[in-house]
Design a protein around this motif. Structure first.
Motif, mmCIF file in Angstrom:
data_model
loop_
_atom_site.group_PDB
_atom_site.id
_atom_site.type_symbol
_atom_site.label_atom_id
_atom_site.label_comp_id
_atom_site.label_asym_id
_atom_site.label_seq_id
_atom_site.Cartn_x
_atom_site.Cartn_y
_atom_site.Cartn_z
ATOM 1 N N LEU A 1 -9.710 6.055 -11.107
ATOM 2 C CA LEU A 1 -8.720 6.281 -10.037
ATOM 3 C C LEU A 1 -8.100 7.677 -10.127
ATOM 4 C CD1 LEU A 1 -6.777 2.879 -10.013
ATOM 5 C CD2 LEU A 1 -8.383 3.693 -8.295
ATOM 6 N N VAL B 1 2.683 4.271 -11.890
ATOM 7 C CA VAL B 1 3.022 5.610 -12.395
ATOM 8 C C VAL B 1 3.485 5.388 -13.833
ATOM 9 C CG1 VAL B 1 4.661 7.525 -12.167
ATOM 10 C CG2 VAL B 1 3.661 6.472 -10.117
ATOM 11 N N TYR C 1 -8.736 2.947 -14.680
ATOM 12 C CA TYR C 1 -7.705 3.902 -14.273
ATOM 13 C C TYR C 1 -8.238 5.333 -14.274
ATOM 14 C CZ TYR C 1 -4.304 0.263 -13.727
ATOM 15 O OH TYR C 1 -3.642 -0.835 -13.253
ATOM 16 N N TYR D 1 -3.594 4.034 -18.822
ATOM 17 C CA TYR D 1 -4.275 4.971 -17.916
ATOM 18 C C TYR D 1 -5.558 5.531 -18.520
ATOM 19 C CZ TYR D 1 -1.781 8.457 -20.724
ATOM 20 O OH TYR D 1 -1.287 9.197 -21.765
ATOM 21 N N TYR E 1 -6.524 9.047 -13.040
ATOM 22 C CA TYR E 1 -5.518 9.267 -14.090
ATOM 23 C C TYR E 1 -6.173 10.060 -15.219
ATOM 24 C CZ TYR E 1 -2.637 5.716 -11.796
ATOM 25 O OH TYR E 1 -1.888 5.004 -10.897
ATOM 26 N N GLU F 1 4.977 3.026 -5.092
ATOM 27 C CA GLU F 1 4.780 3.348 -6.510
ATOM 28 C C GLU F 1 5.628 2.443 -7.393
ATOM 29 O OE1 GLU F 1 3.710 8.087 -5.856
ATOM 30 O OE2 GLU F 1 5.588 7.550 -6.865
ATOM 31 N N ARG G 1 -1.592 -2.596 -8.566
ATOM 32 C CA ARG G 1 -2.891 -2.435 -7.887
ATOM 33 C C ARG G 1 -3.232 -3.635 -7.005
ATOM 34 N NH1 ARG G 1 -4.065 1.193 -6.260
ATOM 35 N NH2 ARG G 1 -6.291 0.781 -6.166
ATOM 36 N N ALA H 1 -0.480 -0.861 -4.417
ATOM 37 C CA ALA H 1 0.483 0.156 -4.854
ATOM 38 C C ALA H 1 -0.084 0.948 -6.032
ATOM 39 C CB ALA H 1 1.806 -0.498 -5.222
ATOM 40 N N ARG H 2 0.633 2.002 -6.415
ATOM 41 C CA ARG H 2 0.134 2.899 -7.470
ATOM 42 C C ARG H 2 1.023 2.813 -8.699
ATOM 43 N NH1 ARG H 2 -0.972 8.334 -9.188
ATOM 44 N NH2 ARG H 2 1.179 9.012 -8.924
ATOM 45 N N ARG I 1 8.508 7.408 -2.879
ATOM 46 C CA ARG I 1 7.642 6.223 -2.749
ATOM 47 C C ARG I 1 7.918 5.152 -3.804
ATOM 48 N NH1 ARG I 1 1.722 7.819 -0.878
ATOM 49 N NH2 ARG I 1 2.349 8.828 1.034
ATOM 50 N N THR I 2 8.718 5.495 -4.801
ATOM 51 C CA THR I 2 8.959 4.529 -5.889
ATOM 52 C C THR I 2 9.721 3.333 -5.351
ATOM 53 O OG1 THR I 2 9.151 6.428 -7.371
ATOM 54 C CG2 THR I 2 9.850 4.296 -8.237
ATOM 55 N N GLU J 1 0.821 -1.219 0.000
ATOM 56 C CA GLU J 1 0.000 0.000 0.000
ATOM 57 C C GLU J 1 0.855 1.270 0.000
ATOM 58 O OE1 GLU J 1 -4.160 0.776 0.339
ATOM 59 O OE2 GLU J 1 -3.293 -1.150 0.880
#
Ligand SMILES: Cc1ncc(COP(=O)(O)O)c(C=O)c1O
Length: 410
Positions: free
Chosen positions: A362, A122, A359, A354, A364, A99, A115, A119-120, A145-146, A96
């Motif tokens: 979310l 990018v 997406y 995206y 994007y 990235e 997901r 995680a997100r 966060r990456t 959670e």
């Protein structure tokens, strides 16, 4: 037969351009299909006569074969390429709020894997010439966060893997190479399978090597290998060295973490193992077809071809044409329909991830990666697979050339 149809269809071209419905093409050439040989069928039959339909000796053989073909130390066979990505992300410890950077020009699975663990993803834009993820764009999007980068070998070409390896090392990021398209590809003399901390493959029906479904994660790291093996089967281990409590008997196992059942069957593993025997032949045929297409399309101003890095010897999975809107009277949709009307099956790989509604919901937004969006608006994939005959290849070339000539902008 198709050539005759094409002769006949030349008269149809204005109708297609005018937006009339496309007629059902006779003898349509698909854009992709597997090539299954008699020995592959025998290999599957052999497994059906054994007591192991799943997680038996065929899995071990397939994994060893994959290591031999790629030079990786360890391979973990799983149920598909999406499962391979999910397990790789789990093994890398993403969670959670983390990235993961990937390209928008890929199948959704390359981003969805983030997901699955909260995680997100990018998205970093592509290089306008190679259409592969651009290392400079990756670097620009790195934040505290990456945690991981997922470069995708789009079409079987590669991005600049050495630069991506270097930036991952410098920023302490896990590199998970999505090699769903690139089994057999070599970059700087080293095979795909050993550039990432983990490399994932897909053996989906239309990939160069097919298992119907199937996937694998490759790594040189023993600790990741052990994790991946446990995660493939629910998070269960029976390995005495890994048990938390003393064994209670031969039946004893421990569920130490929560995971899924991502096992591959022995039936599929036998098919993949047998197909791997043909990889060199399949790759050579794909190379021939690609060279023929490249030579036929290179001088046509209506078309833009994917550039490859000189250090990449690719085994292509897809052949993608980009249309030059400045030189054509029709757009991609019309060109797509017109090719289909000529009996030439097409596809579009891919809608920028995206822009898919999941997406968008979310948050994007369109316009995130302008190069990727421009490519998407003007590209289409034409038939490309090892089982194509020379006649098939000539038919495709003739149809593409004819449409380019007919619809050229003065
Ligand atoms: C680039 C890429 N990544 C991942 C996948 C997922 O593989 P699978 O379909 O085996 O789950 C695909 C699938 O086709 C793909 O093209």
């Amino acid at each position: 037969m198709r050539s005759e149809n094409q002769q006949q269809r030349t008269e149809d071209i204005p109708a297609v351009c005018g937006g009339h419905p496309v007629r059902e093409a006779v003898n349509r050439l698909p854009y992709a299909r597997p090539q299954i040989l008699a020995e592959d069928i025998r290999a599957v039959e052999d497994v059906l006569h054994t007591t192991f339909l799943t997680t038996g000796p065929a899995i071990d053989r397939m994994e060893a074969h994959l290591c031999e073909v790629t030079g990786a130390r360890y391979a973990v066979a799983v149920s598909n390429g999406t499962a391979a990505l999910h397990l790789a992300v789990m093994a890398a410890g993403l969670t959670e709020g983390d990235e993961l950077i990937t390209t928008p020009i890929t199948f959704a699975a390359s981003a969805n894997c983030a997901r699955y663990v909260g995680a997100r993803p990018v998205f970093a834009d592509i290089d306008p010439q190679t259409w592969e993820i651009d290392p400079a764009e990756i670097e620009r999007r790195i934040t505290p966060r990456t945690r991981a980068v997922v470069p995708v070998d789009y079409t079987g070409q590669t991005p600049a893997l050495e630069q991506i390896r270097e930036l991952c090392d410098r920023h302490h990021l896990t590199m998970i190479e999505d090699a769903a398209h690139s089994l057999g590809t070599v970059y700087r003399g080293k095979k795909v399978g050993t550039w990432g901390d983990m490399t994932t493959f897909s053996f989906h029906a239309i990939k160069t090597v097919s298992g119907g479904e199937g996937g694998a994660v490759l790594t040189d790291d023993e600790e990741l290998y052990r994790k991946l093996r446990t995660l493939r089967t629910h998070g269960i281990t029976r390995d005495p060295a890994e048990l938390q409590y003393p064994s209670e008997g031969p039946w004893y196992y421990e569920l130490q973490t929560l995971s899924m059942n991502y096992r591959l069957t022995d039936i599929q593993a036998a098919l993949i193992d047998s197909q791997l025997n043909h990889l060199a032949d399949f790759a050579a045929r794909r190379r021939q077809i690609r060279e023929k297409y490249d030579a036929a399309f290179a001088g046509i101003p209506q078309l833009i071809l994917q550039q490859s890095l000189p250090e990449t010897e690719a085994v292509r999975h897809l052949y993608v044409l980009r249309l030059n809107p400045d030189r054509l009277q029709i757009d991609r949709r019309q060109f797509f329909d017109a090719l289909e009307a000529e009996g030439v099956g097409c596809n579009v790989n891919y809608i920028p991830v995206y822009r898919l509604p999941y997406y968008e919901k979310l948050g994007y937004e369109r316009g995130l990666c302008p190069q990727a969006e421009a490519l998407y608006a003007s590209m289409l994939s034409i038939p490309f697979y090892s089982a194509m005959t020379d006649q098939d290849v000539d038919d495709v070339i003739r149809a593409v050339r004819r449409l380019c000539a007919y619809y050229q902008k003065a």
